[in-house]
Write an enzyme that holds these catalytic residues in place. Structure first.
Site, PDB file in Angstrom:
ATOM      1  N   ASP A   3      29.857 -23.335  24.910  1.00 20.83           N
ATOM      2  CA  ASP A   3      29.718 -22.767  26.263  1.00 20.83           C
ATOM      3  C   ASP A   3      31.028 -22.168  26.767  1.00 20.83           C
ATOM      4  OD1 ASP A   3      27.089 -23.434  26.263  1.00 20.83           O
ATOM      5  OD2 ASP A   3      27.256 -25.110  27.645  1.00 20.83           O
ATOM      6  N   ASP A  62      35.052 -23.957  31.371  1.00 23.93           N
ATOM      7  CA  ASP A  62      34.019 -24.943  31.730  1.00 23.93           C
ATOM      8  C   ASP A  62      34.150 -26.137  30.801  1.00 23.93           C
ATOM      9  OD1 ASP A  62      31.870 -26.204  32.888  1.00 23.93           O
ATOM     10  OD2 ASP A  62      30.340 -24.964  31.935  1.00 23.93           O
ATOM     11  N   ASN A 116      30.600 -30.146  27.025  1.00 24.19           N
ATOM     12  CA  ASN A 116      30.922 -28.962  26.217  1.00 24.19           C
ATOM     13  C   ASN A 116      31.960 -29.232  25.145  1.00 24.19           C
ATOM     14  OD1 ASN A 116      29.101 -27.428  27.645  1.00 24.19           O
ATOM     15  ND2 ASN A 116      30.623 -26.668  29.095  1.00 24.19           N
TER      16      ASN A 116
END
Length: 291
Positions: free
Chosen positions: A236, A217, A222
């Protein structure tokens, strides 16, 4: 040109989704209004300064506790019934990756009748979508690419116990399609016929380039940057696993369009040190969008 590129591009053009897809991204971002504080989060804060810093597209919220103190930490909270909240699995991935790369240190994983949470120590740096970086997208985009390259090189693929199986991702999409079809479940611009065509395309991926341990992700929010705009860490990592590096690259570059506007994707590839693979980019963006 990699095998299958011409077929890929012709089908994508037929879908109206050529290699530069611009479908609307999931709704997530910095809260624009006060957010209710779950009881578990309030207990964890224990009277320290508490701030909601991110709301994701499935209903979870991240809070910062003790900002700018030596005990600064973050807690991700998901109410019961929220999807994609296997915080125990994310904690395992963070623990493994932390031996090799710059990721948050897990402090606690918990849950009660109301929801689940993951508490981590803060890393130095701030998100690449923090207000100070939105006006400097070129620097942030390059750091996004260089940080991704650093992650891929740091994590030992042969020792990784986690797999981001392409076949499982496609099977999951097939299971979703088997349910009663609801147009509201799919991104704008798709019809049932297009979904079926896209699924057939996803069953025939491009030849994998290089398998690495992917973030899973790795979008701009992030990725953390330091004050000089250098990569400072990743957060994350709940979807971390071994996969084709383009599974990360395609989405990382695409996220610059969502967060900064058009014109910065090439800087992600330059920061990584790679030329764009059009077929792989198209494939993994379609998989991401539908999955």
């Amino acid at each position: 040109m990699v095998p299958g590129t011409s077929r890929w591009l012709s089908v994508l053009q037929g879908l109206g989704q050529a290699g530069t897809m611009t479908l609307k991204p999931p709704l997530a971002g910095i809260p624009a209004a006060p957010v209710p504080i779950p009881a578990a989060v309030a207990r964890e804060a224990g009277g320290e300064e508490l701030e909601a810093v991110w709301i994701n597209e499935v209903g979870g919220t991240s809070f910062r506790i003790g900002a700018d103190t030596t005990a600064e930490r973050y807690i991700k909270y998901a109410p019961v019934g929220t999807e994609d909240t296997d915080f125990a699995a994310e904690a395992q991935r963070l623990g493994w990756a932390g031996a090799h790369a710059i990721v948050p240190r897990v402090l606690e994983v918990g849950g009660d009748a109301a929801g689940n949470w993951l508490l981590t120590a803060a890393l130095r740096g701030e998100s690449a979508v923090a207000p100070g970086w939105i006006p400097r997208p070129a620097m942030a985009a390059r750091a996004l690419g260089s940080g991704l390259r650093a992650l891929h090189e740091a994590l030992p693929v042969h020792d990784c116990p986690f797999e981001s199986s392409l076949s499982e991702r496609v099977k999951d999409l097939e299971r979703r399609i088997e349910r009663p079809w609801n147009p509201a479940d799919w991104p704008p611009g798709y019809s049932l016929h297009r979904i079926e065509t896209a699924l057939e395309l996803l069953r025939n991926p491009p030849v994998p380039a290089v398998r690495v341990v992917c973030h899973g992700d790795v979008c701009a929010p992030n990725t953390l940057l330091d004050e000089q705009g250098n990569f400072a860490g990743h957060v994350d990592l709940g979807s971390l696993g071994v996969a084709d590096r383009w599974a990360d690259l395609a989405v990382a570059a695409w996220s610059t369009e969502w967060n900064y506007g058009r014109g910065y994707e090439e800087l992600v590839y330059a920061g990584y040190g790679i030329a764009p693979d059009t077929a792989s980019i198209a494939y993994y963006r379609l998989l991401w969008d539908l999955g």
